[in-house]
Design an enzyme around this catalytic site. Structure first.
Site, PDB file in Angstrom:
ATOM      1  N   TYR A   1      -5.085  -0.345  -4.627  1.00  0.00           N
ATOM      2  CA  TYR A   1      -3.792   0.308  -4.418  1.00  0.00           C
ATOM      3  C   TYR A   1      -3.241   0.800  -5.761  1.00  0.00           C
ATOM      4  O   TYR A   1      -3.039   0.015  -6.695  1.00  0.00           O
ATOM      5  CB  TYR A   1      -2.781  -0.641  -3.779  1.00  0.00           C
ATOM      6  CG  TYR A   1      -3.124  -1.091  -2.374  1.00  0.00           C
ATOM      7  CD1 TYR A   1      -4.121  -0.482  -1.626  1.00  0.00           C
ATOM      8  CD2 TYR A   1      -2.432  -2.152  -1.788  1.00  0.00           C
ATOM      9  CE1 TYR A   1      -4.424  -0.906  -0.345  1.00  0.00           C
ATOM     10  CE2 TYR A   1      -2.731  -2.584  -0.502  1.00  0.00           C
ATOM     11  CZ  TYR A   1      -3.727  -1.954   0.213  1.00  0.00           C
ATOM     12  OH  TYR A   1      -4.034  -2.389   1.475  1.00  0.00           O
TER      13      TYR A   1
ATOM     14  N   LYS B   1      11.209   8.728  14.311  1.00  0.00           N
ATOM     15  CA  LYS B   1      11.835   9.721  13.427  1.00  0.00           C
ATOM     16  C   LYS B   1      11.134  11.078  13.446  1.00  0.00           C
ATOM     17  O   LYS B   1      11.715  12.085  13.040  1.00  0.00           O
ATOM     18  CB  LYS B   1      11.895   9.198  11.996  1.00  0.00           C
ATOM     19  CG  LYS B   1      10.550   8.977  11.332  1.00  0.00           C
ATOM     20  CD  LYS B   1      10.734   8.369   9.950  1.00  0.00           C
ATOM     21  CE  LYS B   1       9.405   8.010   9.293  1.00  0.00           C
ATOM     22  NZ  LYS B   1       9.615   7.346   7.986  1.00  0.00           N
TER      23      LYS B   1
ATOM     24  N   TRP C   1       0.837  -1.195   0.000  1.00  0.00           N
ATOM     25  CA  TRP C   1       0.000   0.000   0.000  1.00  0.00           C
ATOM     26  C   TRP C   1       0.877   1.252   0.000  1.00  0.00           C
ATOM     27  O   TRP C   1       1.860   1.332   0.745  1.00  0.00           O
ATOM     28  CB  TRP C   1      -0.888  -0.027   1.253  1.00  0.00           C
ATOM     29  CG  TRP C   1      -1.714   1.186   1.468  1.00  0.00           C
ATOM     30  CD1 TRP C   1      -2.521   1.808   0.555  1.00  0.00           C
ATOM     31  CD2 TRP C   1      -1.836   1.939   2.681  1.00  0.00           C
ATOM     32  NE1 TRP C   1      -3.145   2.890   1.123  1.00  0.00           N
ATOM     33  CE2 TRP C   1      -2.752   2.998   2.426  1.00  0.00           C
ATOM     34  CE3 TRP C   1      -1.280   1.817   3.952  1.00  0.00           C
ATOM     35  CZ2 TRP C   1      -3.101   3.922   3.406  1.00  0.00           C
ATOM     36  CZ3 TRP C   1      -1.638   2.727   4.926  1.00  0.00           C
ATOM     37  CH2 TRP C   1      -2.530   3.770   4.655  1.00  0.00           C
TER      38      TRP C   1
ATOM     39  N   SER D   1     -11.491  -7.040   6.202  1.00  0.00           N
ATOM     40  CA  SER D   1     -10.615  -5.987   6.716  1.00  0.00           C
ATOM     41  C   SER D   1     -11.452  -4.918   7.390  1.00  0.00           C
ATOM     42  O   SER D   1     -12.428  -4.424   6.808  1.00  0.00           O
ATOM     43  CB  SER D   1      -9.802  -5.367   5.577  1.00  0.00           C
ATOM     44  OG  SER D   1      -8.985  -4.309   6.047  1.00  0.00           O
TER      45      SER D   1
ATOM     46  N   SER E   1      -0.280  -1.125   9.644  1.00  0.00           N
ATOM     47  CA  SER E   1       0.240   0.024  10.389  1.00  0.00           C
ATOM     48  C   SER E   1       0.797  -0.342  11.759  1.00  0.00           C
ATOM     49  O   SER E   1       0.542   0.347  12.749  1.00  0.00           O
ATOM     50  CB  SER E   1      -0.839   1.098  10.549  1.00  0.00           C
ATOM     51  OG  SER E   1      -0.283   2.330  10.962  1.00  0.00           O
TER      52      SER E   1
ATOM     53  N   LEU F   1       3.650   0.193  12.725  1.00  0.00           N
ATOM     54  CA  LEU F   1       4.559   1.284  13.090  1.00  0.00           C
ATOM     55  C   LEU F   1       3.835   2.624  13.196  1.00  0.00           C
ATOM     56  O   LEU F   1       4.482   3.666  13.295  1.00  0.00           O
ATOM     57  CB  LEU F   1       5.689   1.398  12.061  1.00  0.00           C
ATOM     58  CG  LEU F   1       6.569   0.159  11.867  1.00  0.00           C
ATOM     59  CD1 LEU F   1       7.650   0.428  10.833  1.00  0.00           C
ATOM     60  CD2 LEU F   1       7.189  -0.287  13.178  1.00  0.00           C
TER      61      LEU F   1
END
Length: 333
Positions: A54, A216, A21, A152, A206, A208
């Site tokens: 996508y 970051k 994605w 989903s 996701s 992260l």
């Protein structure tokens, strides 16, 4: 690489899934995409997730090209249906029989395969009778075009209804693909207990938090150049995580990661995989080196003390309300 059973089935998948994605057909060139896919294979990832929507079908094509020549039996290829493809006509989205039957054929052609291992309803479609959707999925399975069915971002109630119909039709609804990470835990109250009861696994996206859990992004500073927050397509998905309260808390995870001998991304992925209802965490990559770092989380066990310390750091900013979502739930037109 560690492997886990997908739901109450005999299918094993890598506990880290490579997803494309935003990257394939969008953020990175096709040559780089191929290098990332091959790096995933080199590190033991066998499971690949995409969707027809996508990059408006281009991502499937790029993934299919990158996997060309690989032994098909050694891969688990997942894709999805629901979102709009083509010229956005009245039947170019949703979970009608027409859209499902036409979409699976297009996906298989683009991916260069005779079947997908998992075909997923990308969202719930309130405009189509659930019986129509599940019967179409059953026919896709019986035609040999998909081995298993997943969904989903379905609610607990939707999962129960879909699973009951799938069971009546003799097909295996084995997975749900929700957003899930240290900061976004809305599935824990209702979806996970329901899924455990039904024999459904989570394949989470996701892990992260759109890159925020890498550390970051720093409070009071501009987003790093080239990051998702500076990308036109990705900035909307990451915006909810960019408040200074969230970014300050995330910085507090750094010493926990260091003491555990992990990088921040490794800690975040290992945290997701510590939930026994999670079969796999989906990672993306814009560079092959990112995969080499992330796969270290596979098979990593976090002690309860580490989990408790993480909760102490981020507890005040965690979203847990099961009614919350930042993804579309109405059929796009």
């Amino acid at each position: 690489m560690a492997y886990r059973f997908l739901g109450r089935s005999g299918l094993k998948i890598s506990d880290i899934t490579y997803g494309n994605w935003l990257t394939h057909g969008g953020q990175i060139e096709n040559e780089t995409a191929t290098k990332c896919v091959h790096a995933a294979l080199d590190h033991g990832i066998t499971t690949f997730d995409t969707a027809d929507v996508y990059a408006n079908t281009v991502a499937e094509q790029v993934l299919g090209d990158a996997l060309a020549g690989q032994r098909r039996e050694s891969l688990e290829i997942f894709t999805k249906v629901w979102g709009p493809t083509g010229p956005r006509g009245p039947n170019d989205s949703g979970l009608s029989r027409k859209h499902i039957m036409e979409s699976i054929n297009g996906s298989l052609q683009r991916l260069g395969t005779d079947y997908v291992d998992l075909y997923q309803a990308h969202r719930y479609d309130p405009e189509t009778p659930l019986e129509e959707t599940m019967l179409a999925f059953a026919d896709v399975v019986r035609q040999g075009k998909a081995l298993y069915i997943g969904v989903s971002e379905w609610t607990a109630e939707q999962l129960r209804a879909g699973h009951a119909l799938a069971s009546e039709l003799g097909i295996h609804l084995v997975s749900n693909q929700p957003q899930y990470n240290m900061l976004w835990r809305v599935i824990e109250e209702e979806v996970v207990p329901t899924s455990e009861d039904l024999g459904v696994s989570q394949i989470v996206w996701s892990p992260l938090a759109q890159g925020v859990l890498t550390g970051k992004y720093e409070p009071g500073k501009d987003a790093p150049a080239g990051s998702r927050a500076t990308d036109e397509a990705g900035s909307k998905t990451v915006a909810r995580y960019l408040g200074d309260d969230v970014l300050t808390a995330v910085q507090g995870l750094k010493p926990i990661a260091e003491e555990a001998g992990l990088t921040m991304p490794q800690l975040a992925i290992a945290w997701v995989l510590s939930n026994p209802n999670v079969a796999s965490a989906i990672i993306g990559a814009s560079r092959p080196e990112q995969i080499a770092d992330n796969v270290v989380a596979s098979g990593t066990t976090l002690d309860q003390d580490v989990l408790d310390r993480i909760d102490a750091v981020v507890g005040d900013i965690v979203e847990r309300d099961p009614s919350k979502t930042d993804t579309p739930t109405e059929r796009p037109s």
